[in-house]
Design a protein around this motif. Structure first.
Motif, PDB file in Angstrom:
ATOM      1  N   GLU A 177       0.932  -0.735   0.069  1.00 22.66           N
ATOM      2  CA  GLU A 177      -0.273   0.037   0.066  1.00 22.66           C
ATOM      3  C   GLU A 177       0.882   1.606   0.096  1.00 22.66           C
ATOM      4  O   GLU A 177       0.328   2.124  -0.422  1.00 22.66           O
ATOM      5  CB  GLU A 177      -1.544  -0.013   1.338  1.00 22.66           C
ATOM      6  N   PHE A 178       2.108   1.190   1.159  1.00 21.47           N
ATOM      7  CA  PHE A 178       2.609   2.161   0.586  1.00 21.47           C
ATOM      8  C   PHE A 178       3.817   2.452  -0.150  1.00 21.47           C
ATOM      9  O   PHE A 178       3.908   3.761  -1.063  1.00 21.47           O
ATOM     10  CB  PHE A 178       3.781   2.690   2.077  1.00 21.47           C
ATOM     11  N   ALA A 222      -8.484   1.903   0.492  1.00 22.70           N
ATOM     12  CA  ALA A 222      -8.708   2.445   1.682  1.00 22.70           C
ATOM     13  C   ALA A 222     -10.316   0.910   1.980  1.00 22.70           C
ATOM     14  O   ALA A 222     -10.361   0.605   3.553  1.00 22.70           O
ATOM     15  CB  ALA A 222      -9.677   3.275   1.816  1.00 22.70           C
ATOM     16  N   GLY A 264      -8.281  -1.923   4.552  1.00 25.13           N
ATOM     17  CA  GLY A 264      -8.514  -1.765   4.984  1.00 25.13           C
ATOM     18  C   GLY A 264      -9.626  -1.525   5.862  1.00 25.13           C
ATOM     19  O   GLY A 264      -9.415  -2.444   7.033  1.00 25.13           O
ATOM     20  N   ILE A 265     -10.717  -1.103   5.748  1.00 20.48           N
ATOM     21  CA  ILE A 265     -12.133  -0.862   6.950  1.00 20.48           C
ATOM     22  C   ILE A 265     -13.063  -2.086   6.789  1.00 20.48           C
ATOM     23  O   ILE A 265     -13.299  -2.657   7.983  1.00 20.48           O
ATOM     24  CB  ILE A 265     -12.229  -0.189   6.377  1.00 20.48           C
ATOM     25  N   PHE A 322     -10.101  -4.289   9.009  1.00 20.32           N
ATOM     26  CA  PHE A 322     -10.543  -5.208  11.060  1.00 20.32           C
ATOM     27  C   PHE A 322     -10.886  -6.308  11.306  1.00 20.32           C
ATOM     28  O   PHE A 322     -11.286  -6.945  11.617  1.00 20.32           O
ATOM     29  CB  PHE A 322     -11.235  -3.841  10.887  1.00 20.32           C
ATOM     30  N   SER A 355      -8.599  -9.170  10.950  1.00 23.40           N
ATOM     31  CA  SER A 355      -7.694  -9.198  12.373  1.00 23.40           C
ATOM     32  C   SER A 355      -8.412  -9.251  13.650  1.00 23.40           C
ATOM     33  O   SER A 355      -7.625 -10.671  14.351  1.00 23.40           O
ATOM     34  CB  SER A 355      -6.319  -8.156  12.952  1.00 23.40           C
ATOM     35  N   ASP A 382      -2.094  -6.978  16.012  1.00 24.35           N
ATOM     36  CA  ASP A 382      -2.517  -7.126  14.525  1.00 24.35           C
ATOM     37  C   ASP A 382      -3.929  -6.113  13.980  1.00 24.35           C
ATOM     38  O   ASP A 382      -3.713  -5.207  13.370  1.00 24.35           O
ATOM     39  CB  ASP A 382      -2.974  -8.436  13.979  1.00 24.35           C
ATOM     40  N   GLY A 383      -4.465  -6.381  15.057  1.00 26.29           N
ATOM     41  CA  GLY A 383      -6.315  -5.340  14.389  1.00 26.29           C
ATOM     42  C   GLY A 383      -5.377  -3.853  14.745  1.00 26.29           C
ATOM     43  O   GLY A 383      -5.964  -2.889  14.217  1.00 26.29           O
ATOM     44  N   GLU A 442      -2.812  -2.035  14.458  1.00 26.72           N
ATOM     45  CA  GLU A 442      -1.769  -1.962  13.038  1.00 26.72           C
ATOM     46  C   GLU A 442      -2.984  -1.516  12.539  1.00 26.72           C
ATOM     47  O   GLU A 442      -2.333  -0.921  10.998  1.00 26.72           O
ATOM     48  CB  GLU A 442      -0.934  -3.370  13.192  1.00 26.72           C
ATOM     49  N   VAL A 443      -4.186  -2.015  11.907  1.00 27.45           N
ATOM     50  CA  VAL A 443      -4.963  -1.819  10.798  1.00 27.45           C
ATOM     51  C   VAL A 443      -5.582  -0.156  11.156  1.00 27.45           C
ATOM     52  O   VAL A 443      -5.243   0.344   9.608  1.00 27.45           O
ATOM     53  CB  VAL A 443      -5.939  -3.151  10.549  1.00 27.45           C
ATOM     54  N   TRP A 444      -5.748   0.038  11.871  1.00 26.46           N
ATOM     55  CA  TRP A 444      -5.936   1.396  11.391  1.00 26.46           C
ATOM     56  C   TRP A 444      -4.245   2.889  10.931  1.00 26.46           C
ATOM     57  O   TRP A 444      -4.921   3.068  10.383  1.00 26.46           O
ATOM     58  CB  TRP A 444      -5.737   2.298  13.467  1.00 26.46           C
ATOM     59  N   LEU A 445      -3.734   2.029  11.082  1.00 31.68           N
ATOM     60  CA  LEU A 445      -2.815   2.897  10.566  1.00 31.68           C
ATOM     61  C   LEU A 445      -2.889   2.286   8.947  1.00 31.68           C
ATOM     62  O   LEU A 445      -2.703   2.853   7.869  1.00 31.68           O
ATOM     63  CB  LEU A 445      -0.931   2.159  10.775  1.00 31.68           C
ATOM     64  N   LEU A 446      -2.936   1.159   8.581  1.00 27.98           N
ATOM     65  CA  LEU A 446      -3.522   0.971   7.148  1.00 27.98           C
ATOM     66  C   LEU A 446      -4.618   1.351   6.915  1.00 27.98           C
ATOM     67  O   LEU A 446      -5.371   2.085   5.596  1.00 27.98           O
ATOM     68  CB  LEU A 446      -3.916  -0.550   6.856  1.00 27.98           C
ATOM     69  N   ALA A 447      -5.476   1.089   7.161  1.00 25.24           N
ATOM     70  CA  ALA A 447      -6.274   1.890   6.986  1.00 25.24           C
ATOM     71  C   ALA A 447      -6.714   3.633   7.348  1.00 25.24           C
ATOM     72  O   ALA A 447      -7.325   4.063   6.180  1.00 25.24           O
ATOM     73  CB  ALA A 447      -8.102   1.149   8.348  1.00 25.24           C
TER      74      ALA A 447
END
Lengths: 464, 348
Positions: A90-91, A113, A116-117, A121, A124, B52-53, B55-60
């Motif tokens: 992604e980066f 996006a 990720g959302i 979520f 994980s 892990d969850g 860290e997902v905030w960074l990706l999101a």
């Protein structure tokens, strides 16, 4: 900075072989190819684990729970490697492909996006429950967490495919005077026909990879004459899933995707097939070495009229050759594209044949003792990884010289301010880091398979 | 619409700092507060189901930034090329060290991953602190809206700064101390026995350090970028953010009674949130300030995506966030309470 003397590389305006653009391409190509070794297994395995958990729930047989626990551990190792190698992807859109990001972020940023959302979520959260919560959750809730991990990983695949499909076949966009793209219709972006076909073909491939790995472990245990039922359980499930996925991989998903591609990326199709000249009743080249200079296939093994039939359903149709397109629209790495496509298609055919034989013997009740067949099943597990990688190379090299097909050239997409030296520095860093990951992967997966499902079973018993 | 998306991204990044912050902080103090194999297992089990969850905030947040402000994503990510790549390498190393450590009982294998986990966590907090400080201080944006920042120049702020200068190093130290304290308070809340007590006593010693660094950080920010004050002088309500910082610091004062643990951890969350909000208010409506004379600030107006993209995005973003909050509630609820000292292995 790489300083180069104006030597033969620069004659005729040819680019330096290590210029920044080339390095950005290798950078992305290497990191994404390496990354995708892990999700292709975990996405397929997630489905097979749900099947094992369902069997456990239906039959009440403890062996299926032990099997699911064994595969969950392999899943966990591959999952974490998939996660950590996925974050750089992604980066890298921003770091190495900033012009592309600036111009298309309003379109492709959306599915990224959403991945990720909507998937990470979910995945994980419930992977934590699935791996840590077997003793805290009821059997049904534990099944549900496995199922939601499966959903999360398959959603994730979908959003990535939507992103790629827009680059392959851009639909539903508007573009302003600065060359910045925006989404015109959200649903048209999400249900791009290319995305649906690519997704079906890709997810089938993930199941092929997982079923070959599971079959190989089953075959290994049977060849080792290990006591217990796990060899048979793994081989049976692997072969059943393998037969179904290998057939679906060729027909209808591969077939439909190929036809759609021939319609919308005719230059890529011509290059994949090594068809230099437009031909009525075009033959299919099964093997050979394409020669860019003479525009011929050396040492060809060809079957007449088959290509026309595969694309148009009739043996007499004309297939557009590369001569129809200006040179600057030919895929730049033509021989590599030809080989990638042929490796994918050749291996896909082999998989279907192997699984058909194995499925037949399973049906006749002879598979578990057919050691002559267990050997090729064991040895074939790396091949789906190669086929899948070759398939993605076909898609991505076939798209060249475009970054977004017909709209943005690859040469216009990279980061203008990141020099070749910086790109090479981080490429070497990734090479080193991923070498470490490979060593760890081999050690962990090997020891886990060698100790087998009974090991997990026994620790549970002694602790209880 | 632009303002809304500015705050959406800010909230997601704040969620990342508060949530992944505690597991990064646990990593930063890990070798020091968890000494035996049992204690290390316990510390890892305390973050195992959630890191892990988090860290997902960074990706999101990264993905949301990408589609809402493509120009910012393109400019900042290519401009911070080298440090970002190093962050990625550290995220890789940290992720595998948490997950792969438990797969072998060999003491050397575990020691290796213990060291890697601590080192990567410490370096990540330092990088994140420096990154935030870089954004606050501003970067030498060129006329084409791009820049490329070297790792260091003369360690001064000014027209041609590097990633590391006196101000960003201060930011890095603040992040390290703040997140280490955050991690200690989390461990004090979630663990028991020697680990709990060592985490608490470390927190007691870190608390004054964080106060001192915070007191230095606020005037330093005004010195590094005087324009940071602009929004505050026009909107006095913005001073609620620094008030939140002070309240957070007061609330988190690590106390010995068990019932104050949760209060301290909440205080730390409030502190980190207020620091993030305060920084965002100092920037608003700028996204990335320019230093030097060649280019302009990247602002909400100059970097925002088209209206249709943003309208559609708002619909699915709201829906997705509701789902994500639900998942997080389930996971944190199921793993509530203290992690026991003597559980078998890490997970599985």
């Amino acid at each position: 900075m790489i300083t180069s003397t104006p030597g033969k590389h620069h004659q005729n305006g040819a680019k330096h072989p290590m210029d920044a653009l080339t390095l950005h391409r290798i950078h992305f190509g290497f990191t994404i190819t390496y990354h995708y070794l892990f999700p292709q297994l975990t996405m397929g395995l997630a489905l097979l684990i749900v099947v094992l958990k369902t069997l456990a729930l239906k039959t009440g047989d403890e062996k299926y729970d032990v099997s699911a626990r064994f595969w969950a551990k392999i899943f966990a190792i591959n999952f974490v490697l998939g996660v950590v190698t996925g974050i750089p992807m992604e980066f890298q859109f921003g770091t190495n492909w900033s012009e592309f990001s600036r111009r298309t972020g309003g379109v492709i940023g959306m599915p990224l996006a959403m991945e990720g959302i909507f998937s990470f979520f979910l995945e994980s959260a419930f992977l934590g429950l699935f791996l840590f919560g077997e003793h805290r959750l009821s059997r049904r809730m534990h099944w549900l967490s496995a199922f939601l991990v499966f959903c999360g990983s398959w959603f994730s695949g979908f959003f990535i495919i939507v992103t790629n499909a827009w680059m392959q076949h851009p639909v539903s966009y508007t573009v302003n005077a600065q060359g910045v793209y925006e989404v015109a219709s959200f649903w048209a972006l999400l249900f791009n026909p290319w995305a649906i076909l690519e997704y079906a073909h890709n997810m089938c491939a993930a199941v092929v990879t997982a079923s070959f790995v599971m079959s190989a472990v089953g075959a290994l245990y049977l060849l080792q004459r290990r006591p217990g039922d796990y060899g048979r359980i793994f081989l049976k499930l692997g072969v059943v899933a393998g037969v179904i996925s290998c057939i679906l991989q060729i027909f209808p998903t591969g077939d439909l995707h190929g036809k759609y591609m021939a319609k919308h990326q005719p230059a890529a199709t011509a290059a994949m097939e090594g068809l230099f000249h437009s031909t009525k009743g075009a033959p299919i080249a099964i093997m050979g070495q394409p020669d860019y200079e003479t525009q011929t296939i050396d040492n060809p093994i060809a079957v007449n009229k088959v290509l026309s039939f595969l694309i148009y359903g009739t043996t007499s149709a004309e297939v557009t050759g590369l001569d129809h397109f200006p040179r600057d629209q030919w895929p730049s790495a033509l021989p590599l594209l030809f080989y990638a496509y042929h490796i994918m298609a050749g291996l896909g055919t082999y998989f279907a044949a192997l699984m058909a034989v194995a499925g037949f013997l399973l049906w006749r009740g002879k598979l578990f003792t057919a050691r002559w067949l267990l050997w090729p099943i064991l040895l074939s597990w790396p091949l789906p990884y190669i086929a899948t990688t070759a398939g993605w190379m076909t898609a991505e090299i076939g798209r060249q010289p475009w970054l977004v097909y017909g709209l943005i050239r690859t040469s216009a997409g990279s980061s203008t301010h990141v020099s070749a030296g910086n790109s090479l520095f981080t490429l070497l860093g990734f090479l080193g880091l991923y070498s470490l990951l490979s060593i760890l992967w081999i050690i962990l997966v090997y020891t886990h398979i060698q100790s087998g499902p009974n090991a997990t079973h026994h620790t549970e018993v002694t602790l209880a | 619409m632009g303002t809304l998306w500015f705050w959406i991204v800010a909230v997601m990044l704040t969620a990342y700092v508060v949530l992944d912050g505690f597991d990064l902080g646990v990593g930063a103090v890990y070798l020091f507060v968890a000494r035996t194999e049992e204690e290390r297992g316990q510390a890892l089990r305390a973050i195992g189901p959630v890191w892990d969850g988090n860290e997902v905030w960074l990706l999101a947040a990264g993905g949301t930034l990408f589609f809402a402000f493509p120009l910012l994503y393109a400019s900042a990510f290519s401009g911070f090329y080298l440090p970002l790549m190093m962050v990625l390498w550290l995220l890789v190393l940290r992720g595998i060290s948490i997950e792969l450590r438990s797969h072998s009982a060999d003491p050397l294998w575990r020691t290796f991953f213990d060291g890697l986990f601590a080192l990567a966590s410490i370096l990540l907090t330092i990088f994140f602190g420096a990154a935030l400080a870089n954004v606050i201080r501003g970067v030498p944006i060129g006329p084409d809206n791009y820049f490329f920042l070297p790792l260091w120049t003369n360690f001064r702020t000014g027209a041609s700064p590097g990633i590391l200068d006196w101000y960003t190093i201060l930011g890095a130290l603040m992040a390290l101390a703040g997140l280490a304290l955050h991690g200690c308070l989390y461990l004090a809340l979630k663990t028991e026995g020697h680990l709990e007590h060592r985490a608490l006593s470390t927190a007691l010693r870190l608390w004054p350090v964080v106060i001192v660094l915070t007191c230095l950080g606020i005037p330093a920010t005004i010195l590094a970028r005087p324009a940071s004050l602009a929004y505050y002088t026009h909107h006095p309500a913005a001073f609620l953010a620094p008030l939140g910082v002070i309240a957070g610091l007061a609330l988190m004062r690590p106390g010995l009674p068990a019932r104050s643990r949760f209060k301290s951890f909440l205080g730390s969350c409030l502190y980190l949130t207020s620091m993030m909000v305060g920084a965002c208010l100092g920037l608003f409506p700028v996204l990335l300030p320019a230093v030097g004379t060649t280019g302009h600030d990247l602002t909400i107006a100059s970097a925002i995506s088209g209206p249709h993209t943003l309208h559609v995005g708002l619909v699915w973003w709201s829906f997705g966030m509701l789902l994500a909050l639900m998942y997080f509630s389930i996971v944190y609820w199921l793993f509530r309470g203290k992690v026991s000292q003597h559980a078998e292995g890490y997970g599985h």
